[in-house]
Design a protein around this motif. Structure first.
Motif, short mmCIF file in Angstrom:
data_model
loop_
_atom_site.label_atom_id
_atom_site.label_comp_id
_atom_site.label_asym_id
_atom_site.label_seq_id
_atom_site.Cartn_x
_atom_site.Cartn_y
_atom_site.Cartn_z
N ILE A 71 0.80 -1.23 0.00
CA ILE A 71 0.00 0.00 0.00
C ILE A 71 0.84 1.28 0.00
O ILE A 71 0.29 2.36 -0.17
CB ILE A 71 -0.99 0.02 1.18
N ASP A 72 2.15 1.16 0.19
CA ASP A 72 3.00 2.35 0.17
C ASP A 72 4.45 1.94 -0.03
O ASP A 72 4.85 0.83 0.34
CB ASP A 72 2.86 3.15 1.47
N ILE A 84 2.16 -0.23 -8.14
CA ILE A 84 1.40 -1.32 -7.53
C ILE A 84 0.63 -0.80 -6.31
O ILE A 84 -0.55 -1.11 -6.12
CB ILE A 84 2.32 -2.49 -7.14
N SER A 85 1.28 0.03 -5.47
CA SER A 85 0.61 0.53 -4.27
C SER A 85 -0.58 1.42 -4.62
O SER A 85 -1.61 1.36 -3.96
CB SER A 85 1.61 1.26 -3.35
N ILE A 86 -0.45 2.23 -5.66
CA ILE A 86 -1.57 3.09 -6.08
C ILE A 86 -2.75 2.23 -6.54
O ILE A 86 -3.89 2.47 -6.14
CB ILE A 86 -1.12 4.06 -7.18
N ALA A 87 -2.48 1.24 -7.36
CA ALA A 87 -3.55 0.35 -7.84
C ALA A 87 -4.20 -0.39 -6.67
O ALA A 87 -5.43 -0.54 -6.63
CB ALA A 87 -2.99 -0.62 -8.86
N ASN A 88 -3.39 -0.83 -5.72
CA ASN A 88 -3.94 -1.55 -4.56
C ASN A 88 -4.82 -0.64 -3.72
O ASN A 88 -5.88 -1.05 -3.24
CB ASN A 88 -2.82 -2.13 -3.69
N ARG A 89 -4.40 0.59 -3.49
CA ARG A 89 -5.20 1.54 -2.71
C ARG A 89 -6.55 1.79 -3.38
O ARG A 89 -7.58 1.82 -2.73
CB ARG A 89 -4.46 2.85 -2.52
N GLU A 90 -6.52 1.97 -4.70
CA GLU A 90 -7.77 2.19 -5.43
C GLU A 90 -8.68 0.97 -5.31
O GLU A 90 -9.88 1.11 -5.07
CB GLU A 90 -7.48 2.51 -6.89
N ARG A 91 -8.14 -0.23 -5.44
CA ARG A 91 -8.91 -1.47 -5.35
C ARG A 91 -9.49 -1.65 -3.94
O ARG A 91 -10.67 -1.94 -3.79
CB ARG A 91 -8.03 -2.67 -5.71
N ILE A 92 -8.68 -1.43 -2.93
CA ILE A 92 -9.10 -1.65 -1.54
C ILE A 92 -10.15 -0.64 -1.11
O ILE A 92 -11.08 -0.96 -0.38
CB ILE A 92 -7.88 -1.62 -0.60
#
Length: 145
Positions: free
Chosen positions: A79-80, A135-143
């Motif tokens: 996430i970061d 990857i962290s940006i995409a994960n934050r958007e998904r979560i």
């Protein structure tokens, strides 16, 4: 002389870059289905391997190195990421990855952990930083949907 440099960097806890092909030969049998190595680094006997699904820490233990521990950070939990570049002295470059340690990734029940990676001054960590940052940006958007 390069071997000595790698040994010194290894003793200091730093990784030297290896090609995916080199890492595939040694660690390919340990990959999951449909998982491929994208990049990686060697630390004397240990390794840090980036795949299409996870970051793998390979810790060869004991005098012979036959006993080996494999630990992972799954890419979908990152996430970061923070980066610190090397200075003029003996400083090394560093990446700190923050990830969710719990499988159930809900914004009201997060368990964060961090892991620090140190790289020798000569290693260009910007591509790794950008890769993990994306990857962290995409994960934050998904979560946070």
């Amino acid at each position: 002389m390069a071997l000595f440099g790698n040994l010194v960097q290894g003793a200091l806890g730093n990784y030297s870059e290896k090609t995916p092909e080199q890492l595939q030969k040694e660690y390919g049998d340990y990959l999951f289905d449909n998982e491929t190595i994208t990049m990686g680094y060697q630390l004397i006997r240990d390794a840090l391997v980036f795949t299409t699904h996870r970051i793998i820490f390979i810790d060869k233990q004991g005098a012979t190195g036959k006993k080996t521990a494999f630990r992972s950070i799954h890419l979908d939990s990152i996430i970061d990421v923070d980066m610190e570049t090397a200075g003029l002295g003996l400083d090394d470059s560093q990446l700190t990855v923050t990830y969710l340690a719990n499988v159930n990734q809900r914004s009201n029940n997060e368990v964060h952990q961090t892991h620090l990676f140190e790289f020798p001054k000569k290693t260009d960590i910007l591509p790794v930083y950008r890769y993990l940052g994306s990857i962290s940006i995409a994960n934050r958007e998904r979560i946070n949907k």
